[in-house]
Design an enzyme around this catalytic site. Sequence first.
Site, PDB file in Angstrom:
ATOM      1  N   GLU A 315       0.800  -1.227   0.000  1.00  0.00           N
ATOM      2  CA  GLU A 315       0.000   0.000   0.000  1.00  0.00           C
ATOM      3  C   GLU A 315       0.834   1.279   0.000  1.00  0.00           C
ATOM      4  OE1 GLU A 315      -4.112  -0.832   2.094  1.00  0.00           O
ATOM      5  OE2 GLU A 315      -2.490  -1.050   3.529  1.00  0.00           O
TER       6      GLU A 315
HETATM    7  C1  ACM Z   1      -1.940  -5.218   4.288  1.00  0.00           C
HETATM    8  O1  ACM Z   1      -3.019  -5.629   4.773  1.00  0.00           O
HETATM    9  N1  ACM Z   1      -1.825  -3.964   3.910  1.00  0.00           N
HETATM   10  C2  ACM Z   1      -0.816  -6.087   4.123  1.00  0.00           C
END
Ligand code: ACM
Length: 686
Positions: A315
């Site tokens: 992310e």
């Molecule tokens: C995640 O849940 N961002 C690895």
Amino acid sequence: MRTPQFLLCVSFFSLFAMAQTPSSLNLMPMPTRVQIGTGQLVVDQSFTAVSTGQKDARLDSGIPRFLDQISRQTGMQLNGQPADASNATFIIRAENAGRKVQELDEDESYTLEITTSRATLTAPNALGALHGLQTFLQLIEPTPAGFAVPAITIQDQPRFPWRGLLIDVSRHFIPIEVLERNLDGMAAVKMNVLHWHLSDDEGFRVESKRFSKLHQSGSEGQYYTQAEIRDFLAYARDRGIRVVPEFDMPGHSRSWLAAYPELASLPGPYRAGRIANADTVMDPTRDQTYKFLDKFIGEMAALFPDAYFHIGGDEVNNKPWDSNPKIQEFIRAHGMKNNRDLQAYFNQRLQKIVSKHGKIMVGWDEVLHPDLPKTVVVESWRGQDSLAQAAKQGYRSLLSYGYYLDLIWPAARHYAVDPMTTTGGAPALTAEEQKRILGGEACMWAEYVTPETIDSRLWPRVAAIAERLWSPQETRDNKSMYRRLDELSWRLRWLGLNHESNYVSMLHRLAGTDDIAALRILADVVEPTKDYTRTEVFPKPPVKRTPLNRLVDAARPESTVARQFAELVDTYVQSDYKDAAAEAQIRASLVKWRDNDANLQPVLDRSFILAEDKPLSQDLAALAAAGLQALDSIDKNQPLPDAWRTEQLAVVDRSMKPRANLLVMVAPPIQRLIEAAAASHQGAKP
Ligand code: ACM
């Protein structure tokens, strides 16, 4: 001396034991091969256990811990160790020495043989022996002749070598003692990796001696010292658990940037914690970033002995890269196409650093990129396909998608997720590629858990994932899983896990009174809202300090009462509405729920925290009343009007939409009764 009476008991229990089947045993995870013998071995105060194989510190501490656990489970002090091994009730033999640092490829198998006079546990090394001890503990049951284990032969080995649990200690700090009791729980279900998510935007939780501002500015004083970490790692090793640290980068790193803004892609200042501005990411274009990471990873690689080192990589917020012209210029100058290539560049440099310090890099599935060496392990969280794709491309991989416990799914939904199932666009794998799938990890992200509630968000559901990763693929019967999960759940209390006891304590605190009977009836049938739909509606921010003390925090992630009620309704419907015993039980529950609201409203009125739950209690009463009307209609074969059906289904709808972040989980089975009553209106039962 054995009395004739005793012998009579033995033969009676032989018959009992012969009637047992492996699936009726309270074992979780279910072993690979089980052969049930005749009779049982009594576990009384004279019970002793000795190790006769390779000396291993993990057995030196593990066997006394096992005996202590027997004392705790039975409430009975044992007399002590025998003078010599030949007199011991239980002989434990690890054939070979274990490795100094536990490794992924160690043989964890064991064979446990129990006869009416003695038990023997043999294993290639201490790891298998530790697993066998856990199996033995699960076999102990009270019987009319005393506590006992059945005569049995078990040959067992894991399906996957990596059976992990991620615990996020950044969003909410989780103290060491809470982690330790959860390691005991993991060992009980044969999980062997703690993936320790140690840093994120909200907090940096490890003492760094080289960069002390990391924990000083990034943790609000809530971090683990290196001495605490070393003790904790020893605790984990003693239980056959590897600890893989994760330091998430280049995103999810605001807590680092609070201390060292020079690592960031945009000028700071930054602050750790739960604040709105999440546009924080490291600057992958500056050599200084890598110099810093080299020193930092060097320090952490020495602290954490495991061969694997998780760098996160998930992310990444591209905004800071997009809005920094120097970074965009760097992308162009290096012939990269986009930010994704820039992250791959970062990962390549990071991988060299991790490797230089003797570690194998693990990253979330965003790291998957053709430029990355095949030694990297990929952890799939955004979908299952990336697991197979990684394996196809030559990477070893782990599955976490489908195992996120913070999504508050029922155990059965996690249980159905299998790392070897290729889904959607995933290619079928050759045997060689399949071997690259190392296993998986349950994940406990900690936005909505505290040290008080974490046990209840983990247990018992995580055991279903533990079984998926340990037991043969064919072990997939939900009914058997739930039966054994319910049995395991209360046993876990003897390890100090508070997943059940904290429920009662929290209900008392919510109600502010000793009499929680009515509140419990409501709490027993609600569940926290699923997926990422929880919103903080009460009280108002500051979010970071939002108390997690509401009914949603006390409520079980999976309501056993609702599950059992749904099974009962299923039985009743399947019997074509003829099963009178099932109907009587359904009625009893419905009457209890219908009448509960009158008792509960004064309690809800008294507590400011409970006020938000009033509509739930009212709707539970309305649903129950509708269910009772439906049963009457079905019994008398007297149809109920369509208008009635429409009105009741509106309550069902409302009950399954989050209010106070809770769902009334008996609504769907009651809906079945309502529909049945309405169908009888049309002249035929469904
Ligand atoms: C995640 O849940 N961002 C690895």
